[in-house]
Design a protein around this motif. Structure first.
Motif, mmCIF file in Angstrom:
data_model
loop_
_atom_site.group_PDB
_atom_site.id
_atom_site.type_symbol
_atom_site.label_atom_id
_atom_site.label_comp_id
_atom_site.label_asym_id
_atom_site.label_seq_id
_atom_site.Cartn_x
_atom_site.Cartn_y
_atom_site.Cartn_z
ATOM 1 N N LEU A 65 56.369 49.979 87.470
ATOM 2 C CA LEU A 65 55.081 50.666 87.531
ATOM 3 C C LEU A 65 55.070 51.721 88.632
ATOM 4 C CD1 LEU A 65 52.760 47.574 87.034
ATOM 5 C CD2 LEU A 65 53.023 49.489 85.453
ATOM 6 N N GLY A 66 55.720 51.421 89.755
ATOM 7 C CA GLY A 66 55.767 52.372 90.853
ATOM 8 C C GLY A 66 56.505 53.651 90.484
ATOM 9 N N ALA A 67 57.590 53.516 89.738
ATOM 10 C CA ALA A 67 58.338 54.697 89.306
ATOM 11 C C ALA A 67 57.480 55.580 88.399
ATOM 12 C CB ALA A 67 59.616 54.276 88.591
ATOM 13 N N LEU A 68 56.729 54.955 87.480
ATOM 14 C CA LEU A 68 55.835 55.723 86.612
ATOM 15 C C LEU A 68 54.708 56.363 87.414
ATOM 16 C CD1 LEU A 68 55.505 53.309 83.542
ATOM 17 C CD2 LEU A 68 56.605 55.551 83.568
ATOM 18 N N LEU A 69 54.161 55.605 88.371
ATOM 19 C CA LEU A 69 53.054 56.117 89.166
ATOM 20 C C LEU A 69 53.487 57.307 90.018
ATOM 21 C CD1 LEU A 69 50.074 55.621 89.859
ATOM 22 C CD2 LEU A 69 50.831 54.105 91.706
ATOM 23 N N PHE A 70 54.740 57.300 90.457
ATOM 24 C CA PHE A 70 55.253 58.428 91.246
ATOM 25 C C PHE A 70 55.138 59.734 90.462
ATOM 26 C CE2 PHE A 70 59.018 61.144 91.999
ATOM 27 C CZ PHE A 70 58.683 61.609 93.271
ATOM 28 N N PHE A 71 55.526 59.719 89.196
ATOM 29 C CA PHE A 71 55.460 60.935 88.396
ATOM 30 C C PHE A 71 54.009 61.324 88.099
ATOM 31 C CE2 PHE A 71 59.865 59.738 87.580
ATOM 32 C CZ PHE A 71 60.484 60.956 87.764
ATOM 33 N N CYS A 72 53.117 60.331 87.984
ATOM 34 C CA CYS A 72 51.698 60.654 87.840
ATOM 35 C C CYS A 72 51.223 61.493 89.016
ATOM 36 C CB CYS A 72 50.868 59.363 87.765
ATOM 37 S SG CYS A 72 51.150 58.332 86.316
ATOM 38 N N PHE A 73 51.596 61.082 90.222
ATOM 39 C CA PHE A 73 51.125 61.781 91.411
ATOM 40 C C PHE A 73 51.851 63.102 91.628
ATOM 41 C CE2 PHE A 73 48.983 57.861 92.415
ATOM 42 C CZ PHE A 73 47.859 58.297 93.107
ATOM 43 N N ILE A 74 53.104 63.185 91.221
ATOM 44 C CA ILE A 74 53.809 64.467 91.324
ATOM 45 C C ILE A 74 53.071 65.531 90.518
ATOM 46 C CG2 ILE A 74 55.825 65.674 90.399
ATOM 47 C CD1 ILE A 74 56.437 64.703 93.063
ATOM 48 N N PHE A 75 52.729 65.207 89.282
ATOM 49 C CA PHE A 75 52.009 66.167 88.442
ATOM 50 C C PHE A 75 50.621 66.455 89.015
ATOM 51 C CE2 PHE A 75 54.853 64.582 84.901
ATOM 52 C CZ PHE A 75 55.535 65.778 84.757
ATOM 53 N N GLN A 76 49.949 65.419 89.522
ATOM 54 C CA GLN A 76 48.598 65.611 90.037
ATOM 55 C C GLN A 76 48.582 66.522 91.264
ATOM 56 O OE1 GLN A 76 46.480 62.540 92.372
ATOM 57 N NE2 GLN A 76 44.993 62.518 90.707
ATOM 58 N N VAL A 77 49.458 66.239 92.232
ATOM 59 C CA VAL A 77 49.433 67.009 93.476
ATOM 60 C C VAL A 77 49.984 68.416 93.269
ATOM 61 C CG1 VAL A 77 50.115 67.031 95.900
ATOM 62 C CG2 VAL A 77 49.651 64.860 94.777
ATOM 63 N N GLU A 78 51.026 68.558 92.438
ATOM 64 C CA GLU A 78 51.525 69.895 92.127
ATOM 65 C C GLU A 78 50.437 70.711 91.423
ATOM 66 O OE1 GLU A 78 54.106 71.369 93.040
ATOM 67 O OE2 GLU A 78 55.730 69.949 93.420
ATOM 68 N N GLY A 79 49.672 70.059 90.555
ATOM 69 C CA GLY A 79 48.581 70.743 89.883
ATOM 70 C C GLY A 79 47.471 71.137 90.840
ATOM 71 N N LEU A 80 47.209 70.275 91.825
ATOM 72 C CA LEU A 80 46.174 70.575 92.807
ATOM 73 C C LEU A 80 46.480 71.852 93.591
ATOM 74 C CD1 LEU A 80 45.224 67.093 94.319
ATOM 75 C CD2 LEU A 80 43.625 68.805 93.447
ATOM 76 N N ALA A 81 47.772 72.115 93.801
ATOM 77 C CA ALA A 81 48.153 73.312 94.553
ATOM 78 C C ALA A 81 47.867 74.591 93.768
ATOM 79 C CB ALA A 81 49.638 73.253 94.919
ATOM 80 N N LEU A 82 47.662 74.475 92.444
ATOM 81 C CA LEU A 82 47.534 75.661 91.596
ATOM 82 C C LEU A 82 46.172 75.803 90.935
ATOM 83 C CD1 LEU A 82 51.033 75.424 89.867
ATOM 84 C CD2 LEU A 82 50.376 76.930 91.751
ATOM 85 N N THR A 83 45.271 74.836 91.175
ATOM 86 C CA THR A 83 43.943 74.920 90.582
ATOM 87 C C THR A 83 42.956 74.260 91.529
ATOM 88 O OG1 THR A 83 42.656 74.518 88.560
ATOM 89 C CG2 THR A 83 44.077 72.745 89.299
ATOM 90 N N MET A 120 48.371 41.368 93.518
ATOM 91 C CA MET A 120 48.514 42.137 94.751
ATOM 92 C C MET A 120 49.982 42.296 95.139
ATOM 93 S SD MET A 120 45.701 43.405 95.653
ATOM 94 C CE MET A 120 46.198 44.043 97.251
ATOM 95 N N THR A 121 50.831 41.364 94.724
ATOM 96 C CA THR A 121 52.269 41.530 94.962
ATOM 97 C C THR A 121 52.800 42.707 94.145
ATOM 98 O OG1 THR A 121 52.617 39.193 95.451
ATOM 99 C CG2 THR A 121 54.533 40.455 94.722
ATOM 100 N N ILE A 122 52.374 42.789 92.888
ATOM 101 C CA ILE A 122 52.776 43.914 92.051
ATOM 102 C C ILE A 122 52.244 45.216 92.626
ATOM 103 C CG2 ILE A 122 52.544 44.950 89.762
ATOM 104 C CD1 ILE A 122 52.544 42.214 88.549
ATOM 105 N N THR A 123 50.999 45.184 93.095
ATOM 106 C CA THR A 123 50.409 46.383 93.690
ATOM 107 C C THR A 123 51.199 46.849 94.900
ATOM 108 O OG1 THR A 123 48.213 45.699 92.949
ATOM 109 C CG2 THR A 123 48.309 47.355 94.680
ATOM 110 N N ALA A 124 51.498 45.920 95.813
ATOM 111 C CA ALA A 124 52.247 46.278 97.018
ATOM 112 C C ALA A 124 53.639 46.798 96.669
ATOM 113 C CB ALA A 124 52.349 45.057 97.937
ATOM 114 N N THR A 125 54.267 46.183 95.675
ATOM 115 C CA THR A 125 55.610 46.613 95.279
ATOM 116 C C THR A 125 55.599 48.006 94.684
ATOM 117 O OG1 THR A 125 56.196 44.306 94.802
ATOM 118 C CG2 THR A 125 57.638 46.013 93.902
ATOM 119 N N GLN A 126 54.620 48.274 93.832
ATOM 120 C CA GLN A 126 54.616 49.593 93.198
ATOM 121 C C GLN A 126 54.266 50.687 94.194
ATOM 122 O OE1 GLN A 126 51.673 50.812 90.314
ATOM 123 N NE2 GLN A 126 50.296 49.160 90.893
#
Length: 300
Positions: free
Chosen positions: A67-85, A169-175
């Motif tokens: 889940l953490g690996a997937l969430l990383f790409f979610c935030f990459i797109f979000q923050v990169e998008g924030l820089a342009l809009t 919460m263990t899954i949350t902390a790990t991701q």
């Protein structure tokens, strides 16, 4: 009744704090790359949540890593998008992630419910109004839409893994720790200079800049990520899934509100009409939905 109202107020506070993360990260994009913002925010949160990794089961650690690996790409797109809009426009588009899960069902051969069709119509109309308000569709908007798509896939995968979780919460902390690790590896591979002297100067410059924006990073990592997860879990235990979905739907509006006072961003009447249509579409899509994964695992 008091227990129920306390839960509603807790989720309202969660939604307000989530809304502040968009202008907070938008403010940082003028000084840092997306990966640095993600790394510092999630590294701070990972340190705070690390006690939940004590005596963790291997299955929970594996689920959190995926889940953490997937969430990383979610935030990459979000923050990169924030820089342009603008941050309010980014928030409204990213909020479409709740429509992705039922659309994935369409790809699997299941016809969408009428409420999903209605939600899609309202969301498309909302996007059209937003684009009419703030100019044509741009790269930042496309990145925000990619974030919404990735978040939808992430939620679907999360649904599978949380069903067999021992401790959420263990899954949350790990991701969250996995997001920080992925950001560090991405940073090393793509941004760190190759020569030792240049690397040292580059690192010193970044550390100085982080110190200058320390309160912003501390807010994102400690309050908006680590602390708010605990409050969200507590609040959702005292409310229904439908109530939580309606409260969360107002996150983009909260982002637009704080973006006005934090960054001076404003929406015209057409922009607010588009935002309200998007919020309405989110509410319609979630109302009376049979299954929802544990949203406490999805920090904004």
């Amino acid at each position: 009744m008091h227990r129920h109202l306390h839960g509603i107020f807790a989720l309202l506070l969660v939604t307000l704090v989530w809304g502040t993360t968009f202008p907070a990260m938008k403010d940082l994009t003028g000084h840092f790359s997306a990966v640095w913002i993600i790394l510092v925010r999630f590294a701070l949160a990972a340190v705070i949540l690390s006690p939940f990794l004590w005596r963790a089961k291997g299955s929970d650690l594996r689920s959190g890593a995926i889940l953490g690996a997937l969430l990383f790409f979610c935030f990459i797109f979000q923050v990169e998008g924030l820089a342009l809009t603008s941050s309010n426009r980014n928030a409204f588009i990213c909020g479409l992630n709740v429509l992705v899960v039922p659309l994935l069902g369409v790809l699997a051969g299941r016809l969408p419910e009428r409420r999903i069709i209605l939600a899609l119509i309202m969301s498309i109309a909302g996007l059209a109004a937003l684009c009419w308000d703030g100019g044509g569709w741009g790269t930042g908007d496309s990145l925000a839409l990619m974030c919404a798509l990735c978040f939808g896939v992430y939620v679907k995968v999360m649904e599978v893994h949380t069903r067999r979780a021992t401790r959420l919460m263990t899954i949350t902390a790990t991701q969250i720790g996995t997001v920080a690790l992925c950001a560090a590896l991405w940073l090393w591979a793509r941004e760190v200079p190759g020569e030792a002297a240049a690397r040292a100067a580059w690192f010193d410059g970044v550390m100085t800049a982080i110190g200058q924006h320390g309160w912003n990073f501390a807010y994102l990592g400690v309050v908006a990520t680590a602390a708010i997860i605990s409050l969200q879990t507590w609040g959702q235990s005292r409310t229904t899934a439908n109530e939580a979905a309606v409260v969360y739907a107002f996150e983009p509006a909260a982002a637009a509100f704080f973006a006005y006072f934090w960054l001076g961003e404003a929406l015209t009447s057409r922009g607010w009409l588009g935002g309200l249509l998007l919020i309405a579409g989110v509410i319609v899509s979630q109302w009376n939905a049979e299954k929802r994964p544990a949203a406490a695992l999805a920090p904004e």
